[in-house]
Enzyme design. Sequence first.
Site, PDB file in Angstrom:
ATOM      1  N   ASP A   1      34.201  61.184 -29.004  1.00 23.83           N
ATOM      2  CA  ASP A   1      33.705  62.243 -28.143  1.00 23.83           C
ATOM      3  C   ASP A   1      33.049  63.272 -29.077  1.00 23.83           C
ATOM      4  O   ASP A   1      33.335  63.297 -30.285  1.00 23.83           O
ATOM      5  CB  ASP A   1      34.881  62.852 -27.380  1.00 23.83           C
ATOM      6  CG  ASP A   1      34.480  64.068 -26.570  1.00 23.83           C
ATOM      7  OD1 ASP A   1      33.436  64.005 -25.898  1.00 23.83           O
ATOM      8  OD2 ASP A   1      35.192  65.080 -26.644  1.00 23.83           O
TER       9      ASP A   1
ATOM     10  N   ASP B   1      32.094  67.086 -28.122  1.00 21.18           N
ATOM     11  CA  ASP B   1      32.548  68.474 -27.973  1.00 21.18           C
ATOM     12  C   ASP B   1      34.062  68.578 -28.140  1.00 21.18           C
ATOM     13  O   ASP B   1      34.826  67.825 -27.517  1.00 21.18           O
ATOM     14  CB  ASP B   1      32.145  69.009 -26.603  1.00 21.18           C
ATOM     15  CG  ASP B   1      30.631  69.066 -26.429  1.00 21.18           C
ATOM     16  OD1 ASP B   1      30.169  69.752 -25.522  1.00 21.18           O
ATOM     17  OD2 ASP B   1      29.911  68.423 -27.223  1.00 21.18           O
TER      18      ASP B   1
END
Length: 410
Positions: free
Chosen positions: A195, A197
């Site tokens: 991922d 963020d």
Amino acid sequence: MSELVLVNVSGRDKPGLTSEITGIMGRYDVRILDIGQAVIHDHLTWGILIEIPDESKSSPVIRDLLFRLHALDLQVRFAPITVDEYQAWAAGRNRACYIVTLLSRDIKAEQIARVSAITARHGLNIDNISRLSARPSLNASENRIACVEFSVRGTPSDLETLRSDFLHIAAEMNVDIAFQEDSIFRRNRRLVVFDMDSTLIEAEVIDELALEAGVGEQVAEITERAMQGELDFSQSFAERLALLKGLDETVLERIAERLRMTEGAEHLIRSLKALGYRTAILSGGFTYFARHLQRKLGIDYIYANELEIENGKVTGRVSGQIVDGQRKAELLLEIAEKEHISREQVIAVGDGANDLPMLSQAGLGVAFRAKPLVKESARHAISTLGLDAILYLIGFRESDTSQTLDNADH
């Protein structure tokens, strides 16, 4: 009948000891049934289980070993082993083997005591303990990462309770503990997907965009609820995105330049690339920022949302399919197929509820500094250290990665 004898040697380590000891045994046609050695601060502990054949006698072997080891200033102990004892022990080697990884800023005796107490309570016996991280400096206040790995064997009655017990003491002692089966896949991972963020970078980019648009508090509140799993990601994403309508596209570059990498991210990616791993960003964020990281880190694949811009302004929409949790899981499988590897060879790392589908698809899913719901649902979590702690979960030692990086630089 042949005789079985366990030989334990200890003392100051020096080159050639193994050759000396086994050379004496070789004169009597001794068979090696098991052998192991550990050296801590130049002090050797060496064990060997031998079978002395019918035509030889144990007394001459033991006598010669005693004389030579005494001359080498080493202590030795001999223990006879019955055939039944050996057969029972050998049968136990066929039980499942697991790896328990203890990660901390500094390893304390209480941490090892608590971890080993849990393994014992669940019927697991420790075969081996190794320190994977570098030895600490006595002048430093703390280590960057300290790691001890336990190889344990047995058949726990309830794996979920075992993992829950580890999670409880990890939170209590502010350490990270991983429990995984010691399989061929653990030592043969080939792809790591991240991922973006709050995983590779410390910020949620959509919150940064919202600050520039003057709707920071509204968007941040929706973001937090989505990451906690209280809101459907796609719906909440559309709501937040609509609030950005009219934002000038020139702010994107400014935000990209101020994004801070998560602790250990650059070291991890650099190490993975040097070791031949493929890497990917699977993000519910935006491709503009994923490309920025791709250029900076050398990421192989990026998949994120394409922020729609018309006449230099953000429209409040995205182009194409939204990359939500389910899409991340699908992309993980697609990349694995493209790379001709099994999903068991994939590591996935994320922090939010929308990362759970891809974490569950990966052979090793890691919740990184994750929300409580995610940490409880994922099989593995890192909460107290940087991203490069993942290197220890796949069994690499500090010396392995340092040497690999040195070779890569040359």
